[in-house]
Design a protein around this motif. Structure first.
Motif, short mmCIF file in Angstrom:
data_model
loop_
_atom_site.label_atom_id
_atom_site.label_comp_id
_atom_site.label_asym_id
_atom_site.label_seq_id
_atom_site.Cartn_x
_atom_site.Cartn_y
_atom_site.Cartn_z
N SER A 169 0.75 -1.24 0.02
CA SER A 169 -0.10 -0.12 0.04
C SER A 169 0.74 1.26 0.07
N GLY A 170 2.02 0.95 -0.16
CA GLY A 170 3.04 2.31 -0.36
C GLY A 170 3.56 2.70 0.80
N ASN A 171 3.84 3.98 1.21
CA ASN A 171 4.65 4.31 2.31
C ASN A 171 3.61 4.28 3.42
N ASP A 172 4.51 3.85 4.50
CA ASP A 172 3.46 3.66 5.81
C ASP A 172 3.41 5.15 6.55
N LEU A 173 2.23 5.63 6.66
CA LEU A 173 2.15 7.14 7.15
C LEU A 173 2.84 7.23 8.53
N ASN A 174 3.19 6.02 9.36
CA ASN A 174 3.88 6.38 10.40
C ASN A 174 5.29 6.72 10.41
N ASN A 175 5.77 6.67 9.08
CA ASN A 175 7.10 7.12 8.68
C ASN A 175 7.05 8.60 9.11
N PHE A 176 5.97 9.34 8.98
CA PHE A 176 6.15 10.66 9.27
C PHE A 176 5.24 11.09 10.38
N ALA A 177 4.90 10.27 11.35
CA ALA A 177 4.35 10.84 12.67
C ALA A 177 5.28 10.92 13.72
N ASN A 178 4.93 11.80 14.54
CA ASN A 178 5.57 11.97 15.84
C ASN A 178 6.91 12.72 15.43
N VAL A 179 6.73 13.69 14.26
CA VAL A 179 8.08 14.29 13.97
C VAL A 179 7.96 15.55 14.76
N LYS A 180 8.93 15.95 15.53
CA LYS A 180 8.96 17.39 16.09
C LYS A 180 9.54 18.38 14.94
N PRO A 181 8.89 19.68 15.15
CA PRO A 181 9.11 20.66 14.10
C PRO A 181 10.59 20.89 14.02
N ASN A 182 11.42 20.74 15.21
CA ASN A 182 12.88 20.83 14.87
C ASN A 182 13.43 19.66 14.27
N GLU A 183 12.70 18.69 13.96
CA GLU A 183 13.32 17.50 13.49
C GLU A 183 13.11 17.39 12.16
N MET A 184 12.08 18.01 11.45
CA MET A 184 11.51 18.11 10.13
C MET A 184 12.62 18.12 8.93
N GLU A 185 13.60 19.02 9.15
CA GLU A 185 14.57 19.09 8.05
C GLU A 185 15.48 17.94 8.23
N LYS A 186 15.85 17.54 9.27
CA LYS A 186 16.74 16.41 9.43
C LYS A 186 16.20 14.97 8.83
N MET A 187 14.60 14.87 9.20
CA MET A 187 14.17 13.75 8.75
C MET A 187 13.93 13.74 7.20
N ALA A 188 13.47 15.07 6.75
CA ALA A 188 13.60 15.14 5.02
C ALA A 188 14.86 14.75 4.57
N LYS A 189 15.88 15.23 4.88
CA LYS A 189 17.23 14.64 4.26
C LYS A 189 17.41 13.53 4.43
N ASP A 190 17.25 12.83 5.55
CA ASP A 190 17.31 11.36 6.01
C ASP A 190 16.60 10.53 4.91
N GLY A 191 15.41 10.99 4.86
CA GLY A 191 14.51 10.21 4.02
C GLY A 191 14.82 10.24 2.60
N ALA A 192 15.31 11.32 2.18
CA ALA A 192 15.76 11.39 0.63
C ALA A 192 16.97 10.59 0.37
N VAL A 193 17.89 10.55 1.31
CA VAL A 193 19.13 9.61 1.25
C VAL A 193 18.70 8.14 1.17
N LEU A 194 17.94 7.81 1.92
CA LEU A 194 17.19 6.18 2.07
C LEU A 194 16.44 5.86 0.85
N LEU A 195 15.67 7.07 0.27
CA LEU A 195 15.03 6.73 -0.72
C LEU A 195 15.81 6.61 -1.97
N LYS A 196 16.83 7.43 -2.18
CA LYS A 196 17.86 7.41 -3.36
C LYS A 196 18.56 5.95 -3.28
#
Length: 242
Positions: A169-196
């Motif tokens: 069913s594609g991405n598990d939405l829990n991948n993006f849950a419980n992310v604090k505002p100050n962690e969003m940038e790091k999460m986006a960068k880490d996610g991009a590296v993992l996806l690549k």
């Protein structure tokens, strides 16, 4: 629907209830709520009981699950209940099976996928049927690892498929849950590296890669089909690319 068909459906439904009792692993609260709701819908029809009070958490959760099925017919509820139980049984059996034959070997160290090799074919199976094989971060990493190992072993080809009613069913939405505002940038960068790295593991796979799409495919899983050499799909398949 004919009487004979209804009898078969009821027989399968009753068999599924017995099979559910044989499960050794707790399927989790979310799945148990879904089973409860489908059972009630199948045996009593749409929810018409009064909504429990807010503080009665257990009864309210059960009521919400049942009420969410709306006007789903009893026949369809029986069918969905039976299919869900079947997927749970299959997942547990696959997890407990040790080397079904001398020709088949099962690769250990995986929790979200099942990897086996038989007759020079490595099969990588998404194995979160209770979540419709939604891809969480752990599954991303395990698929990368499985493709890397399959690219170096003695198998001739690799096959990717899903366990249960869904391919994935594609991405598990829990991948993006419980992310604090100050962690969003790091999460986006880490996610991009993992996806690549994940996509590259498909592109760089050195052997024929075959997708056997056993059920609905959504999101990233549809994109990845274009990176496989051959795609086989059952007649139950539907695709949705977000």
């Amino acid at each position: 629907m004919t009487t004979a068909t209804m009898q078969v459906s009821q027989k399968d439904f009753e068999k599924a209830q017995e099979q559910l009792k044989l499960l050794k692993k707790d399927p989790g609260n979310e799945t148990k709520l879904k089973l409860y709701a489908l059972f009630k819908q199948a045996t009593e029809g749409p929810c018409n009981s009064p909504k429990p009070g807010m503080l009665d958490f257990v009864k309210k959760a059960k009521w919400d699950a049942w009420n969410s099925l709306g006007n789903l017919s009893q026949d369809n509820a029986r069918q969905k209940y039976t299919e869900l139980v079947s997927s749970l049984i299959s997942a547990e059996s696959a997890g407990q099976t040790k080397d079904a034959s001398p020709e088949e070997s099962r690769h250990g160290g995986y929790e979200t996928i099942i990897v086996t090799t038989k007759n020079n074919i490595t099969k990588i199976m998404f194995n979160r049927p209770e979540r419709k094989n939604a891809i969480n971060h752990q599954m991303y990493r395990e698929i990368i690892k499985a493709l890397h190992e399959a690219g170096k072993d003695d198998s001739t080809i690799a096959v990717i498929t899903g366990n249960g009613e869904y391919y994935t069913s594609g991405n598990d939405l829990n991948n993006f849950a419980n992310v604090k505002p100050n962690e969003m940038e790091k999460m986006a960068k880490d996610g991009a590296v993992l996806l690549k790295e994940f996509v590259s593991s498909f592109i760089d796979f050195p052997k024929p890669l075959i997708a056997v799409v056993n059920g609905p495919a959504i999101g990233i899983s549809v994109t990845l089909l274009g990176l496989c050499d051959i795609v086989y799909a059952s007649d139950r398949v539907s695709t949705l690319q977000s």
